[in-house]
Design an enzyme around this catalytic site. Sequence first.
Site, PDB file in Angstrom:
ATOM      1  N   GLU A   1       0.825  -1.220   0.000  1.00 24.27           N
ATOM      2  CA  GLU A   1       0.000   0.000   0.000  1.00 24.27           C
ATOM      3  C   GLU A   1       0.855   1.265   0.000  1.00 24.27           C
ATOM      4  O   GLU A   1       1.244   1.753   1.059  1.00 24.27           O
ATOM      5  CB  GLU A   1      -0.932   0.014   1.227  1.00 24.27           C
ATOM      6  CG  GLU A   1      -1.821   1.250   1.249  1.00 24.27           C
ATOM      7  CD  GLU A   1      -2.764   1.328   2.442  1.00 24.27           C
ATOM      8  OE1 GLU A   1      -2.672   0.486   3.354  1.00 24.27           O
ATOM      9  OE2 GLU A   1      -3.591   2.245   2.464  1.00 24.27           O
TER      10      GLU A   1
ATOM     11  N   LYS B   1      -2.563  -2.082  -3.104  1.00 20.45           N
ATOM     12  CA  LYS B   1      -3.614  -1.223  -2.521  1.00 20.45           C
ATOM     13  C   LYS B   1      -3.246   0.230  -2.769  1.00 20.45           C
ATOM     14  O   LYS B   1      -2.518   0.834  -1.976  1.00 20.45           O
ATOM     15  CB  LYS B   1      -3.744  -1.523  -1.019  1.00 20.45           C
ATOM     16  CG  LYS B   1      -4.728  -0.607  -0.296  1.00 20.45           C
ATOM     17  CD  LYS B   1      -5.150  -1.183   1.037  1.00 20.45           C
ATOM     18  CE  LYS B   1      -5.979  -0.187   1.815  1.00 20.45           C
ATOM     19  NZ  LYS B   1      -6.672  -0.786   2.961  1.00 20.45           N
TER      20      LYS B   1
HETATM   21  P1  13P Z   1      -9.343   4.141   4.173  1.00 18.82           P
HETATM   22  O1  13P Z   1     -10.227   3.402   3.201  1.00 18.82           O
HETATM   23  O2  13P Z   1     -10.100   4.793   5.288  1.00 18.82           O
HETATM   24  O3  13P Z   1      -8.380   5.042   3.469  1.00 18.82           O
HETATM   25  O4  13P Z   1      -8.490   3.052   4.925  1.00 18.82           O
HETATM   26  C1  13P Z   1      -7.899   2.054   4.199  1.00 18.82           C
HETATM   27  C2  13P Z   1      -6.628   1.689   4.824  1.00 18.82           C
HETATM   28  O5  13P Z   1      -6.420   0.565   5.210  1.00 18.82           O
HETATM   29  C3  13P Z   1      -5.578   2.722   4.938  1.00 18.82           C
HETATM   30  O6  13P Z   1      -4.371   2.126   5.260  1.00 18.82           O
END
Ligand code: 13P
Length: 348
Positions: free
Chosen positions: A184, A226
């Site tokens: 991510e 992600k």
């Molecule tokens: P949000 O969808 O609130 O951005 O959170 C996703 C997430 O896991 C951020 O690390």
Amino acid sequence: MNLADLNKVALAMVAPGKGLLAADESSGTIKKRFDAINVVSTEESRRDYREMLFRSTEAMAQYISGVILYDETFWQNAKDGTPLVRLIEQAGAIPGIKVDEGTQALPGCPGELVTAGLDNLAARLKKYYDSGARFAKWRAVIDIGGSGTGGPKIPTMTAIHVNAHALARYAALCQAAQIVPIVEPEVLMDGDHDIERCYEVTQRVLNKTFQELRIQRVALEGMILKPNMAIAGKKSSKQASVAEVAEKTIRLLKACVPAAVPGIAFLSGGQSDEDATAHLDAMNRIGNLPWRLSFSYGRALQAAPQKAWSGKAENVAAGQLAFNHRARMNSLASKGEWKAELETGKAR
Ligand code: 13P
């Protein structure tokens, strides 16, 4: 590493019509969320809230493929003594674990952050695997700043590089532990930048991330990406339409993400619930994509149930109804079958 099994788990995380619930808020973040609904954040209230979500049978069986947990939740038991991890498995979803340890200031780069948590990661992953985790998450944070405001122009290449390096180190360790890494690299939508600048920064971030993943021999078939969407900053006066966000995000991902990656599960990043759903839907309507495109939402799945619940046992059913609804809307969006009229709750 058994890549065929990693690939099987990765595909299950983005199974058709399903996506991930990011319920891995750190104690600090969940306290902020609870403050907003006047709930005192205690070990018990955090457990009760998450137990409510994991016992939402419709959502968990039909729309949620897996849940990302915070360390505290991973080891917690439901009120009746069942480990929460078992509740998730019994509901038919896969337990996952956030393994990064938050961000630290990046020396030499004012205003920029690097994600920590590589120390002892191999040992921690083994413990989580032995207790049921089949995937993990690590979030890198890239801020956009200095667009015409005279402030420092960020992100620097230094911040992009060190964060991509750490993401790849984490991903390689996960795969060695037979855990699917969610990679991510989040470009924040907090600033006043327009969609073009978000596109340009995210492109640099994704390119660097995949370069590091290759250098560190991460098998792309055994991971999930992600990312953020290509979207204007919240404070920008130039907000992009749903169609533009979808078109630019797909163009960006096609330019940067190899087809060997089984799935892309977006973060919501502060978008409104309905925007996050509409954007995902519009992208899936474009179709003909080399990867499955789904959600890994935190706020966009939980804001409504949090409000409906508000910390009261008598509101559990209402909270679950709200969660089922958002999960169903995003499930439809992951297939390009969502319609705005469904949001009223009348057209079931
Ligand atoms: P949000 O969808 O609130 O951005 O959170 C996703 C997430 O896991 C951020 O690390």
